[in-house]
Design a protein around this motif. Structure first.
Motif, PDB file in Angstrom:
ATOM      1  N   ILE A   5      31.340 110.191  13.161  1.00 25.49           N
ATOM      2  CA  ILE A   5      30.123 110.130  13.673  1.00 25.49           C
ATOM      3  C   ILE A   5      29.292 111.360  13.016  1.00 25.49           C
ATOM      4  O   ILE A   5      29.835 112.472  13.026  1.00 25.49           O
ATOM      5  CB  ILE A   5      29.966 110.310  15.288  1.00 25.49           C
ATOM      6  N   LYS A   6      28.030 111.066  12.787  1.00 27.74           N
ATOM      7  CA  LYS A   6      27.185 112.146  12.095  1.00 27.74           C
ATOM      8  C   LYS A   6      25.935 112.257  12.857  1.00 27.74           C
ATOM      9  O   LYS A   6      25.313 111.156  13.094  1.00 27.74           O
ATOM     10  CB  LYS A   6      26.970 111.905  10.523  1.00 27.74           C
ATOM     11  N   GLU A  11      20.654 110.480   9.227  1.00 23.12           N
ATOM     12  CA  GLU A  11      21.886 109.551   9.193  1.00 23.12           C
ATOM     13  C   GLU A  11      21.848 108.720  10.243  1.00 23.12           C
ATOM     14  O   GLU A  11      23.035 107.542   9.910  1.00 23.12           O
ATOM     15  CB  GLU A  11      23.264 110.649   9.824  1.00 23.12           C
ATOM     16  N   ASN A  12      21.109 108.233  11.177  1.00 17.54           N
ATOM     17  CA  ASN A  12      20.956 107.464  12.379  1.00 17.54           C
ATOM     18  C   ASN A  12      19.757 106.442  12.236  1.00 17.54           C
ATOM     19  O   ASN A  12      19.318 106.057  13.484  1.00 17.54           O
ATOM     20  CB  ASN A  12      21.280 107.890  13.592  1.00 17.54           C
ATOM     21  N   TRP A  13      19.062 106.484  11.166  1.00 16.68           N
ATOM     22  CA  TRP A  13      17.524 106.066  11.314  1.00 16.68           C
ATOM     23  C   TRP A  13      17.495 104.629  11.708  1.00 16.68           C
ATOM     24  O   TRP A  13      16.339 104.241  12.078  1.00 16.68           O
ATOM     25  CB  TRP A  13      17.038 106.543   9.800  1.00 16.68           C
ATOM     26  N   LYS A  14      18.528 103.746  11.340  1.00 20.00           N
ATOM     27  CA  LYS A  14      18.053 102.262  11.552  1.00 20.00           C
ATOM     28  C   LYS A  14      18.462 102.256  13.087  1.00 20.00           C
ATOM     29  O   LYS A  14      17.510 101.406  13.678  1.00 20.00           O
ATOM     30  CB  LYS A  14      19.455 101.448  11.081  1.00 20.00           C
ATOM     31  N   GLN A  15      19.357 102.690  13.575  1.00 18.58           N
ATOM     32  CA  GLN A  15      19.379 102.729  15.169  1.00 18.58           C
ATOM     33  C   GLN A  15      18.272 103.465  15.990  1.00 18.58           C
ATOM     34  O   GLN A  15      17.591 102.950  16.858  1.00 18.58           O
ATOM     35  CB  GLN A  15      20.855 103.281  15.542  1.00 18.58           C
ATOM     36  N   PHE A  16      17.859 104.517  15.376  1.00 17.90           N
ATOM     37  CA  PHE A  16      16.626 105.263  15.985  1.00 17.90           C
ATOM     38  C   PHE A  16      15.443 104.516  15.692  1.00 17.90           C
ATOM     39  O   PHE A  16      14.755 104.450  16.843  1.00 17.90           O
ATOM     40  CB  PHE A  16      16.687 106.795  15.276  1.00 17.90           C
ATOM     41  N   LYS A 129      17.973 108.817  22.012  1.00 20.74           N
ATOM     42  CA  LYS A 129      17.629 109.413  20.905  1.00 20.74           C
ATOM     43  C   LYS A 129      18.005 110.720  20.719  1.00 20.74           C
ATOM     44  O   LYS A 129      18.122 111.251  19.437  1.00 20.74           O
ATOM     45  CB  LYS A 129      15.938 109.217  20.672  1.00 20.74           C
ATOM     46  N   LEU A 132      21.399 110.959  19.320  1.00 17.28           N
ATOM     47  CA  LEU A 132      21.528 110.490  17.737  1.00 17.28           C
ATOM     48  C   LEU A 132      21.325 111.764  16.826  1.00 17.28           C
ATOM     49  O   LEU A 132      21.866 111.808  15.731  1.00 17.28           O
ATOM     50  CB  LEU A 132      20.714 109.347  17.558  1.00 17.28           C
ATOM     51  N   THR A 195      25.285 105.164  22.698  1.00 12.60           N
ATOM     52  CA  THR A 195      25.127 106.424  21.920  1.00 12.60           C
ATOM     53  C   THR A 195      26.141 107.562  22.556  1.00 12.60           C
ATOM     54  O   THR A 195      25.993 108.580  22.162  1.00 12.60           O
ATOM     55  CB  THR A 195      23.900 106.926  21.645  1.00 12.60           C
ATOM     56  N   PHE A 198      28.043 110.002  20.555  1.00 10.46           N
ATOM     57  CA  PHE A 198      27.308 111.069  19.694  1.00 10.46           C
ATOM     58  C   PHE A 198      27.277 112.208  20.560  1.00 10.46           C
ATOM     59  O   PHE A 198      27.167 113.484  20.119  1.00 10.46           O
ATOM     60  CB  PHE A 198      25.911 110.490  19.285  1.00 10.46           C
TER      61      PHE A 198
END
Length: 404
Positions: A5-6, A11-16, A129, A132, A195, A198
């Motif tokens: 996990i990063k 790094e998580n722009w799609k889910q964000f 958010k 993430l 999430t 994270f």
């Protein structure tokens, strides 16, 4: 599992991005009521006293506050995604209740459902958010989250005012709500991932000291957290007043439903758009200074309302109020996140949002009673003074905030 996990926005722009879009739909549900409810109350149900009209805001504020608290408590146990989906399920009947309501009590009931729904959905997106992005971009993350939500509040407030002016107060404005609730639920089910992993990843490296009692310290004892919490309560206290009384002021000045919708929409729209910038500012500048100046600007803008009558004056006041709110809103959440350990963050944010959204109910009660006894002008002036007092509490009580 956590090794892969990063943390980070890039790094998580799609889910964000999915969560930003979902929060726009969450905000849209509140926007349904923002500009038309005083007329809806009087024309459809004969409810005319200020305190009775504001009863729907009281119901909304109390139930949202309680839902916020339990979302924070339950997020680690049941998962953020599950609470988000549950919130959308609660939202589904709301527009139908408003369309077919034959008594004002049904409207109050719809706002109880709305408060529960908003507590679970909005709180879930906030916590997800923060999970993430990690430490680096919390302010920006909260700015984007609150931008999406409150820009949608303003947009839907404008649309419902326009629809009501052209097609009637009911049922057409509420058809928007049916589409919003269905799309929000489907996107949450099929595109959102939980999430919690994270949060566990950040916990392995975070050195923030654990709070002994999250509720007591967030509410009262911790100077940073409790200062933020009281300001959050007052922020929504004045927002509850604006929500209920500003349309009445505009009605008394003989503004059309469409113009009321425009003025009512400017405030949350500036609030929403402004957070695109103020959220990032909270990552680089003093959070204490931003909270002080934002609350002070809100208070000054509110004090100007009773002395303004032209469309331009009232539109400018609405914009100033939106700017002041934009300065503080993402800063509240970023500052809470900075001062709490990852495993306690969801609960502390839940406590903050409990008090903050109780402000809706407290503001509506104070505004309603003061307005009915002394007049709307005195209610507005009182709320303005309380808001300025809150800014001074930030200035005096809150320690200088150390950036994450």
């Amino acid at each position: 599992m956590t090794n892969s996990i990063k943390l980070g926005l890039k790094e998580n722009w799609k889910q964000f991005t999915v969560l930003v879009i979902i929060n726009a739909f969450v905000g849209g549900m509140v926007g349904l009521e923002r500009s038309i409810f005083p007329q809806f109350a009087e024309l459809e149900f004969g409810v005319a006293t200020t305190s009775a009209i504001l009863s729907f805001i009281i119901a909304f504020g109390i139930t949202k506050a309680i839902a916020n608290y339990f979302t924070g408590r339950l997020a680690n146990r049941f998962g953020r995604k599950n609470l988000l989906i549950f919130g959308w399920i609660i939202a589904l009947p709301i527009p139908f209740v408003l369309i077919y309501a034959n008594h004002w009590n049904w409207v109050v009931f719809a706002n109880i459902l709305l408060g529960i729904s908003q507590g679970f959905t909005w709180s879930s997106t906030v916590v997800m958010k923060i999970d993430l992005v990690g430490e680096k971009n919390r302010g920006l993350a909260m700015g984007l989250n609150e931008f999406a939500g409150y820009f949608a509040v303003g947009l839907v407030a404008f649309l419902t005012g326009y629809i009501a002016d052209n097609y009637g107060i009911t049922p057409y404005p509420f058809y928007l709500g049916i589409g919003i609730a269905i799309i929000g639920l489907l996107v949450s089910i099929f595109l959102v991932k939980d999430t919690r992993v994270f949060m566990h990843k950040e916990h392995t490296t975070n050195k923030t000291e654990q709070l002994t009692n999250v509720f007591v310290e967030t509410s009262f004892k911790n100077k940073t957290l409790s200062s933020i919490t009281q300001a959050g309560l007052v922020n929504n206290l004045n927002d509850g007043m604006i929500w209920g009384l500003l349309p009445m002021v505009l009605l008394s000045l003989n503004y059309s439903t469409e113009n009321i919708g425009v003025i009512a929409a400017i405030y949350p729209t500036v609030w929403g758009l402004g957070q695109l910038f103020t959220g990032k500012m909270a990552d680089h500048y003093s959070k204490k200074a931003m909270l002080f100046w934002g609350m002070l600007l809100q208070g000054i803008a509110i004090l100007l309302i009773p002395y303004s009558t032209t469309f331009f004056e009232l539109a400018m006041i609405s914009a100033l109020l939106g700017l002041g709110t934009a300065i503080v809103y993402p800063t509240f959440l970023a500052a809470i996140a900075d001062d709490t350990a990852p495993t306690q963050r969801a609960e502390s944010i839940g406590v903050f949002r409990l008090w903050r959204d109780l402000g809706y109910a407290i503001g509506a009660i104070i505004s309603g009673i003061t307005s009915d006894v002394f007049g709307i002008e005195y209610a507005i002036l009182l709320i303005g003074c309380i808001t300025i007092l809150s800014s001074l509490i930030i200035k005096i009580r809150m320690p200088k905030h150390i950036q994450a």
